[in-house]
Structures are given as C-alpha cells and as structure tokens.
Design an enzyme around this catalytic site. Structure first.
Site, PDB file in Angstrom:
ATOM      1  N   GLU A 177      48.696 -23.014  -2.778  1.00 28.88           N
ATOM      2  CA  GLU A 177      49.569 -24.198  -2.785  1.00 28.88           C
ATOM      3  C   GLU A 177      48.925 -25.395  -2.091  1.00 28.88           C
ATOM      4  O   GLU A 177      49.174 -26.537  -2.465  1.00 28.88           O
ATOM      5  CB  GLU A 177      50.906 -23.872  -2.112  1.00 28.88           C
ATOM      6  CG  GLU A 177      51.866 -25.053  -2.182  1.00 28.88           C
ATOM      7  CD  GLU A 177      53.276 -24.730  -1.740  1.00 28.88           C
ATOM      8  OE1 GLU A 177      54.146 -25.585  -1.967  1.00 28.88           O
ATOM      9  OE2 GLU A 177      53.500 -23.656  -1.178  1.00 28.88           O
ATOM     10  N   ILE A 218      53.091 -20.217   3.241  1.00 26.08           N
ATOM     11  CA  ILE A 218      54.443 -20.182   3.801  1.00 26.08           C
ATOM     12  C   ILE A 218      55.395 -20.613   2.701  1.00 26.08           C
ATOM     13  O   ILE A 218      55.513 -21.799   2.393  1.00 26.08           O
ATOM     14  CB  ILE A 218      54.609 -21.101   5.037  1.00 26.08           C
ATOM     15  CG1 ILE A 218      53.743 -20.617   6.193  1.00 26.08           C
ATOM     16  CG2 ILE A 218      56.083 -21.118   5.472  1.00 26.08           C
ATOM     17  CD1 ILE A 218      53.873 -21.458   7.465  1.00 26.08           C
ATOM     18  N   ASP A 219      56.044 -19.645   2.095  1.00 27.09           N
ATOM     19  CA  ASP A 219      57.058 -19.933   1.086  1.00 27.09           C
ATOM     20  C   ASP A 219      58.368 -20.166   1.824  1.00 27.09           C
ATOM     21  O   ASP A 219      58.772 -19.358   2.663  1.00 27.09           O
ATOM     22  CB  ASP A 219      57.185 -18.743   0.129  1.00 27.09           C
ATOM     23  CG  ASP A 219      58.189 -18.996  -0.983  1.00 27.09           C
ATOM     24  OD1 ASP A 219      58.363 -20.169  -1.364  1.00 27.09           O
ATOM     25  OD2 ASP A 219      58.793 -18.024  -1.470  1.00 27.09           O
ATOM     26  N   ASP A 255      55.434 -19.072  -6.190  1.00 24.19           N
ATOM     27  CA  ASP A 255      56.792 -18.886  -5.679  1.00 24.19           C
ATOM     28  C   ASP A 255      57.476 -17.640  -6.231  1.00 24.19           C
ATOM     29  O   ASP A 255      58.583 -17.308  -5.794  1.00 24.19           O
ATOM     30  CB  ASP A 255      57.668 -20.106  -6.021  1.00 24.19           C
ATOM     31  CG  ASP A 255      57.354 -21.318  -5.162  1.00 24.19           C
ATOM     32  OD1 ASP A 255      56.914 -21.123  -4.014  1.00 24.19           O
ATOM     33  OD2 ASP A 255      57.545 -22.450  -5.636  1.00 24.19           O
TER      34      ASP A 255
END
Length: 354
Positions: free
Chosen positions: A69, A136-137, A295
């Site tokens: 990401e 870090i979702d 995600d």
C-alpha cells in the site's frame, strides 16, 4: 513438508515481527501521521511494518513481486520522519534467533529500508507469484484506538494460496464472543493478540500473536448459523467504506435484530472465520470505487478455509488477478456456506432498489 510451508512460515513470522513494531506505535500519542494523495492517513507504523515484511519476502523469495500500500517518496524528502521510522525498524526483532534467521535478519540500512518500502510497487496481475501487503489495515482504527490488522497474502497466477492476519487487539481466545464495542477503546494487553493464517486446501488456524517464534496453533471454523435471525453482522466503522443504511435494510430483511458490530480492518474476516461473528458485509458506497486487493486477499482465503463463502454483492468470487484492485467486483459478502446464498439474496434485493 506440505506445499507452501516455507511461504507460510515466513509470512507468519514476518507479520508477527511487524506487529511488534505496530504495537510500539499504537501506544504512542503521536504516531507520525501524514496524509496521502487520496487524503487517507499513513503512520510511521505503516512504513515500518511494510519495510520489515518486504525485506523478509525479498530475502527468502527474491524473484517474487509485492503489491504494497505504501511508497517511500515522502520519506526520501522528510529526513526527520525517515529517521523516526528507521529507529523503529532498527529496534524491532523477534526474541528468537532461529526465527530471525528464517526472516533473513534485520534490515541493513536506511537506504535498504526505503528500497524495501518501494519494492511494494508491483502492478499485480494474473501471472506469477505476487504478495499483497497492507502493513496496517484500518489505519483510522489504529489512530483512534480500535481494531487494526497487519495483512499479507501470496497469490500465484492470480489465486490466493497463503493468507496471514496479525490482529494485536483481538482476544486470543477463539471462543470469546464479539462484543458490540469490539471496535472501540481497545488494547493489546494480556490475553489479546491473535495471528490467523491459512493455506489453500489446508484449512485455517489461529495462534497467539507473540514476540519470538510461533505459538501453538489450532484449527478454526465458522460457526454454524442455525437461526439466521440470531446472527451477528460485522461491518466497517467508516460510513465511507460501507453503506450502513443498506446494511440495516438487509438486517431487517433477514429479521436480524442484534446491532451490527462495527470494527476496522480485516479483523472482521478473522472474527467471523473463528465463529466470533457470523456475517461480514462491505456494501458499495460509490459506483466507481474499486476495492484494493491488499484489503481482502488474506481475509478472503482465511474465511473460505474456515468453511465460509466469500463473494461480491453479485455473487461472484473475488478476483485478485486484475491488478492492484478488485476491478471486476463490487462489495463483499462473507458468510458460512450454508447461509451465504440466503444472505446474498437479501443483499441483491436491497441493492436492486437503489
């Protein structure tokens, strides 16, 4: 040794090590937050966790690609922020020499850290071995003290083969029910921290999220839903991520009266996979929005290996072969196989009236 056993071990240990770093940042009032072009927040924890995980992947599987990401251009310009992250990365390791050896040892320098972060620039696609990484979702949950997850999945020719989720603020106990306030005011105190993992065709497992080698794992399974009116829904905290109004209408159609549990991140996938919750819906809020593969890739596999079904709102399997987004899918419906069609029918009825 079973197929993908090395990939699974590296992924679990890499996520566990990165989770140690994120926990350090979670306890800090100032998390070094900056805003990306899409206005979403990113913290020093995101950058540090991405560096640690990609370094481990590249040490073990140098030809594999990574869809990550984050990217490091901000850090190359902002030396103060870069040095904060380097202090975290340099100071984070597993308290087990053999486990560290599996990961390939520490990140060697600041430049190696930046290069590792930037190595998450794969375009994705349907060919070869590609890892999907969200360091870090649920960053907003991370910032407000809620749930978050460190997420990693391996796709081979577009099909998810290995998935790992590190959830520092979920209870270790798989039998712990999902409380209505599970998404707010959380801690990673004793009794918290779980590592979910799955390999395609080999089932799903949970184990305590530790600080050294891997803890003892146990199989997890979705809970049978004998009476759908008593099911527990999980949904996103942010209204911009999933339509709360549509979710409520679907609950009414299914005659589910319990309030849904709102929590950030793929912790929702892990929660329903072990039977703490039952159904996870992520309902489109925009006709043009495309979900990011990082995600969903790990959670999708873990739920399916735990006895669930995961589709989009039109009943199509999630397709991770189209690049960095789920370009061919709209929303997510995850539920036990036995009731998935029933839930999907209610979803289609509600969304068709919009």
């Amino acid at each position: 040794m079973s197929i993908y056993s090395k990939e699974l071990e590296v992924a679990e240990l890499a996520v566990q090590r990165a989770s140690i770093l994120t926990k350090k940042v979670f306890h800090e009032k100032a998390k070094g937050t900056v805003s990306k072009d899409d206005k979403s927040p990113v913290t020093i924890g995101d950058f540090g966790a991405q560096a640690l995980i990609i370094q481990a992947i590249k040490k073990n599987f140098p030809n594999d690609e990574v869809v990550g990401e984050e990217e490091a251009s901000t850090l190359r310009d902002d030396h103060k922020l870069r040095d904060q992250i380097w202090a975290l990365v340099e100071g984070t390791k597993l308290a087990d020499a053999e486990a560290e050896k599996v990961l390939g040892g520490p990140v060697e320098s600041v430049e190696a850290m930046l290069d590792a972060i930037d190595a998450g620039n794969s375009a994705g696609g349907s060919r070869g071995r590609i890892w999907a990484l969200d360091p870090i979702d649920g960053t907003k949950g991370f910032l407000r003290g809620g749930q978050y997850a460190v997420c990693l999945a391996l796709m081979v020719d577009g099909d998810v083969k290995v998935g790992v989720l590190g959830c520092p603020n979920l209870p270790i106990d798989d039998s712990a029910p999902l409380a209505a306030d599970a998404g707010v005011d959380q801690t990673d105190a004793e009794g918290k921290g779980v590592l979910f993992s799955a390999v395609s065709g080999q089932g799903a497992v949970s184990r305590p999220l530790g600080t050294a080698g891997l803890g003892k794992g146990q199989p997890i399974h979705m809970k049978p839903v004998n009476d759908i009116t008593q099911a527990t829904f999980c949904e996103s905290v942010e209204a911009g991520h999933s339509s709360h109004g549509d979710q409520h209408a679907i609950a009414l159609k299914l005659r589910i009266s319990k309030p849904s549990v709102r929590m950030d991140s793929q912790a929702k996938y892990g929660s329903i996979a072990r039977g703490a919750g039952d159904i996870y819906l992520r309902l489109p809020t925009s006709a043009t929005y495309q979900e990011k593969i990082w995600d969903h890739a790990a959670g999708d596999l873990i739920v399916r290996e735990a006895g669930g079904q995961v589709t989009d709102t039109l009943g199509r399997r999630l397709d991770f072969s189209k690049g960095r987004t789920l370009a061919e899918n709209k929303g997510v419906v995850a539920a036990p196989i036995a009731v998935h069609d029933h839930v999907l029918e209610a979803v289609k009825e509600v969304l068709s009236k919009k």
